[in-house]
Motif scaffolding. Structure first.
Motif, short mmCIF file in Angstrom:
data_model
loop_
_atom_site.label_atom_id
_atom_site.label_comp_id
_atom_site.label_asym_id
_atom_site.label_seq_id
_atom_site.Cartn_x
_atom_site.Cartn_y
_atom_site.Cartn_z
N HIS A 1 38.33 37.82 38.32
CA HIS A 1 38.70 37.86 39.74
C HIS A 1 39.86 36.91 39.99
CE1 HIS A 1 37.04 38.17 44.13
NE2 HIS A 1 38.34 37.95 44.13
N ASN A 2 39.77 35.71 39.43
CA ASN A 2 40.87 34.75 39.56
C ASN A 2 42.16 35.28 38.94
OD1 ASN A 2 39.54 32.75 40.97
ND2 ASN A 2 39.18 31.43 39.20
N LEU A 3 42.05 35.91 37.78
CA LEU A 3 43.24 36.46 37.12
C LEU A 3 43.90 37.54 37.97
CD1 LEU A 3 42.15 36.82 33.38
CD2 LEU A 3 43.84 35.25 34.32
N LEU A 4 43.09 38.36 38.62
CA LEU A 4 43.63 39.42 39.48
C LEU A 4 44.36 38.81 40.67
CD1 LEU A 4 43.69 42.55 39.66
CD2 LEU A 4 41.78 42.37 41.27
N LEU A 5 43.78 37.76 41.26
CA LEU A 5 44.43 37.07 42.37
C LEU A 5 45.76 36.47 41.94
CD1 LEU A 5 41.35 35.33 44.03
CD2 LEU A 5 42.88 36.97 45.17
N LYS A 6 45.76 35.80 40.78
CA LYS A 6 47.00 35.18 40.29
C LYS A 6 48.06 36.24 40.00
CE LYS A 6 46.49 31.93 37.17
NZ LYS A 6 45.94 31.22 35.96
N ALA A 7 47.64 37.38 39.45
CA ALA A 7 48.59 38.45 39.16
C ALA A 7 49.20 39.01 40.44
CB ALA A 7 47.89 39.57 38.39
N ALA A 8 48.43 38.96 41.54
CA ALA A 8 48.92 39.46 42.83
C ALA A 8 49.70 38.40 43.59
CB ALA A 8 47.74 39.94 43.67
N GLY A 9 49.80 37.19 43.01
CA GLY A 9 50.58 36.14 43.63
C GLY A 9 49.80 35.18 44.50
N TYR A 10 48.47 35.17 44.35
CA TYR A 10 47.63 34.30 45.18
C TYR A 10 46.95 33.23 44.33
CZ TYR A 10 48.25 38.20 48.39
OH TYR A 10 48.80 39.18 49.18
N ALA A 11 46.55 32.17 45.00
CA ALA A 11 45.83 31.09 44.31
C ALA A 11 44.43 31.57 43.93
CB ALA A 11 45.73 29.86 45.22
#
Length: 276
Positions: free
Chosen positions: A73-83
């Motif tokens: 879930h964190n990786l998906l957020l980071k890939a989308a440009g979010y913390a």
């Protein structure tokens, strides 16, 4: 007890690629995922192709619909440009002191039977004294070559020669690893582990093919031949409910219980001998 090692982090990639990989791994159409995430199929299509930027809320809904572990879930957020939404703490750090106390309690309560704390790649982070005693007995006094449960079972220089029903246990472990690889496309650590264990001597070529929807046994018994006798264990798996920390989400505790009176007697005898 073994100390927790920092987990290797898979590469994030771009959000569209990650979504497609996760969707394909779960055999979901764009329409099915869009419905589950309560967004339009057109919007999902644009996110996957990079034509549209997903909001943080939409990314969270997509991760939930795909049942992503917190790390992914964190990786998906980071890939989308979010913390990242979830922290990753050291299990022996102050943030998780209560969790560590709970783990210590479970390990102690499991005596005189073995218990292991592992991460999602089956790295053994901690084990109780019973696990050390049984391991020393079945390993004929040799030190463990690996701190990973799957490597220990597959390596001919590890635990493998002592496992009387090795084919059955190895196939079950391999099935779980293949499921992890198939359902977590960004997990390069799991992929490398799978490739490694398939190269061990005596692993049939047919095991390289994953059997889809294979039904597991109702209760798997591990049979270990030791110096003191033959141990027969079945296991239960404990995980933490509703975790908000990546480290905790990755953990599981495997507790071994005797199948028969002989195993119970052997475990109690080893415990008594260790106290002399």
């Amino acid at each position: 007890m073994n100390q927790l090692r920092p987990a290797e982090t898979p590469s994030a990639g771009d959000v569209g690629t990650l979504l497609r990989e996760w969707r394909d791994a779960q055999r979901l159409s764009q329409i099915a995922l869009a419905v589950d995430a309560d967004i339009s199929p057109r919007h999902l299509s644009f996110i996957e192709t990079g034509k549209s930027q997903a909001s943080r809320e939409v990314v969270d809904r997509l991760a939930a619909a795909l049942n992503m572990p917190l790390r992914d879930h964190n990786l998906l957020l980071k890939a989308a440009g979010y913390a990242p939404a979830y922290r990753e703490s050291r299990i022996d750090g102050p943030e998780l002191a209560q969790v560590k106390r709970a783990i210590d309690c479970i390990l102690a309560q499991q005596e005189p039977y073995p218990a292991f704390v592992m991460n999602r790649h089956w790295d053994i982070l901690w084990a109780n004294e019973a696990a050390a005693r049984v391991n020393a007995d079945v390993m004929q006094g040799r030190s463990p070559k690996h701190a990973n449960m799957i490597r220990q079972f597959f390596d001919p220089d590890g635990l493998r020669p002592a496992v009387e029903n090795w084919n059955e246990i190895a196939q079950d472990l391999l099935r779980h690893l293949q499921v992890l690889v198939a359902s977590n496309p960004a997990d390069e650590v799991a992929r490398q582990l799978l490739a490694e264990v398939l190269q061990y001597p005596g692993v049939p070529a047919a095991w390289r093919r994953r059997v889809a929807n294979a039904a597991p046994a109702s209760m798997m018994t591990t049979v270990l031949r030791g110096r003191a006798g033959t141990f027969r264990f079945f296991s239960t798996i404990t995980t933490f409910g509703t975790p908000w920390d990546v480290t905790v989400d990755d953990l599981h505790i495997e507790s071994c219980f005797p199948v028969d009176q002989e195993t119970e007697t052997l475990c109690r005898s080893l415990a008594s001998e260790s106290q002399r």
